[in-house]
Design a protein around this motif. Structure first.
Motif: not given
Length: 490
Positions: A10-17, A29-35, A55-58, A107-112
């Motif tokens: 669970s901690a890995i799922i949203c480790g950025s919390f 690396a598990s966070e969603i980056a904003i551009r 793309s790096r979200l696991k 998760a793990g398949e979001i390449k674009e």
């Protein structure tokens, strides 16, 4: 042991919390980056665009997370379109259940990159607000297990104010406050006579005007009577020599009448005279009344102002009489009597006022007794922008309409209360001092003409000008910058 593994996953799922804006450079690396975050207001709506890199979200195969961007301020909230990301098993569960209409991502398949855009009706409370992302986790049974809130941007749509400091100038104090009351009296004399008869025609009223002015000054404990000056005028008809005799004699007669009535010493009353009041006739000919009444006021005016008649007043009067006989008869009957007048000025000294309370009281009862510096003292004793403050500066400009300092300070007070119409009127008569140029630059800035204001300010040595110039520079640089990004991931 199994429980411990679930907790770890669970901690890995949203480790950025546990992350925040301070960790932007070292985000897990598990966070969603904003551009390419962009927030703007257009056509009564607020629009948020961003590109998300997941793309790096696991995520654990049986878990799911929902990310909901929101605009918030206090109790006001606008929730935007959520983004749902699931692990492998949860994602397949959505597919089998045909409930993936929201477009849950795997998760793990979001390449674009995810192109996210949302707009909502603009509300006033959004002017100063915040954008947060609400991150919610679901366990293997789809039950929400908790949420965290990540601030990603501060919104600031408020207009950037131009708030320069005004520069007032202290008026120079008067050592002696010499004042006078001036007026006209139309004292009647029998034809070709210089003797005065108090009961003749309008004389009871006209003489009373002069005496009432003298009495009002002598009775006022705040004033010290000094002297009187009387200047007599005769009208242009008849010979210049006779008119000079009448103007001089009648003026002296009126002076003697007043002197004897009050037992004044001879030097208390001074006199002068004008044999023929051509200036008064010229003023009438330029008036609207003359345009309506006379046949050819322009022709008569041309004769009066013709240099050929300079020093030849009898010839000038004869030319008018000959060329415009009908108009001349009207002037003789209706206008010339008003050119026979006695101008008088009663001169006195006003005592000084030092206490602000007394000055403020005098502003209401006898404003003509106050000097510029006394009105300035009154203004400085009260709250800037208050009723008395504005009244003191406006009154100063009214009492001293041609004084640059009075107009400058009144203009400053008007600028301070954002009365730009009055400020422009006052500053037109404020002179060309650095302080006046600064005030006019401030006026340009408050009107929104920042380039002109900055150009004017750059030429001035005043410290306030440099500070105002920096304000304008900051305002110009902030144009279009309506938000500040505070995090680059969630």
């Amino acid at each position: 042991m199994k429980t411990a593994k679930i907790i770890a996953l669970s901690a890995i799922i949203c480790g950025s919390f546990a992350g925040n804006a301070a960790d932007m450079k070292t985000a897990p690396a598990s966070e969603i980056a904003i551009r390419n975050l962009d927030i703007r207001k257009a056509d009564g709506r607020i629009i948020l665009d961003m590109t998300l890199d997941a793309s790096r979200l696991k995520m654990n195969t049986n878990r799911e997370a929902v990310y909901t961007p929101m605009i918030i301020k206090g109790n006001d909230t606008v929730k935007m379109k959520p983004i749902s990301v699931a692990g492998r098993n949860r994602w397949y569960s959505h597919l089998r259940g045909d409930d993936n209409k929201a477009g849950t991502l795997r998760a793990g398949e979001i390449k674009e990159p995810i192109l996210y855009s949302y707009e909502a009706p603009y509300a006033e409370w959004m002017e100063i607000s915040q954008v947060e992302v609400k991150c919610e986790e679901k366990g293997c049974c789809g039950k929400f297990e908790g949420a965290r809130f990540v601030p990603i941007a501060d919104i600031d749509l408020a207009p950037k104010p131009f708030e320069p400091r005004m520069v007032y100038v202290t008026p120079k104090a008067e050592a002696v406050k010499e004042r006078s009351i001036a007026a006209k009296a139309y004292v009647d004399f029998p034809v070709n006579k210089i003797e005065i008869y108090p009961d003749y025609r309008r004389n009871p009223v006209e003489l009373k005007k002069i005496l009432a002015t003298i009495d009002s000054v002598r009775a006022d404990k705040n004033l010290t009577f000094r002297s009187i000056h009387i200047k007599g005028f005769a009208s242009p008809e008849g010979s210049y020599a006779n008119n000079e005799r009448l103007a001089k004699g009648r003026t002296q007669t009126l002076a003697d009448y007043v002197r004897n009535l009050y037992k004044f010493k001879r030097d208390v009353i001074t006199t002068s005279y004008t044999p023929e009041d051509w200036a008064g006739l010229e003023e009438y000919l330029r008036s609207e009344a003359a345009q309506r009444t006379l046949t050819n006021p322009a022709g008569i005016l041309a004769i009066i102002t013709d240099p050929a008649y300079r020093g030849k007043d009898d010839a000038r009067e004869a030319a008018i009489k000959t060329k415009f006989p009908k108009d001349y008869q009207y002037l003789l009957a209706e206008v010339y009597p008003g050119l026979r007048h006695s101008d008088y000025a009663v001169n006195f000294i006003v005592r000084s006022y030092t206490q602000p309370e007394e000055i403020i009281e005098t502003m209401r009862t006898a404003p003509q007794n106050l000097s510029l510096d006394e009105l300035f003292v009154a203004a400085q004793s009260v709250e800037p922008g208050s009723e008395v403050y504005n009244e003191a500066f406006d009154l100063a400009a009214k009492m001293y309409p041609n004084d640059p300092i009075a107009n400058l300070n009144a203009g400053n007070a008007a600028l301070q209360r954002r009365d730009l119409v009055s400020a422009e009127k006052y500053l037109a008569k404020a002179g060309d001092s650095d302080e006046a140029e600064y005030a006019r630059a401030v006026l340009a800035g408050l009107k929104g003409d920042y380039p002109a204001a900055a150009k004017m300010l750059s030429k001035l040595p005043l410290t306030q000008a440099k500070a105002a110039e920096k304000q304008i520079q900051a305002i110009e640089e902030a144009k279009g910058q309506v938000f500040k990004q505070t995090a680059d991931s969630f």
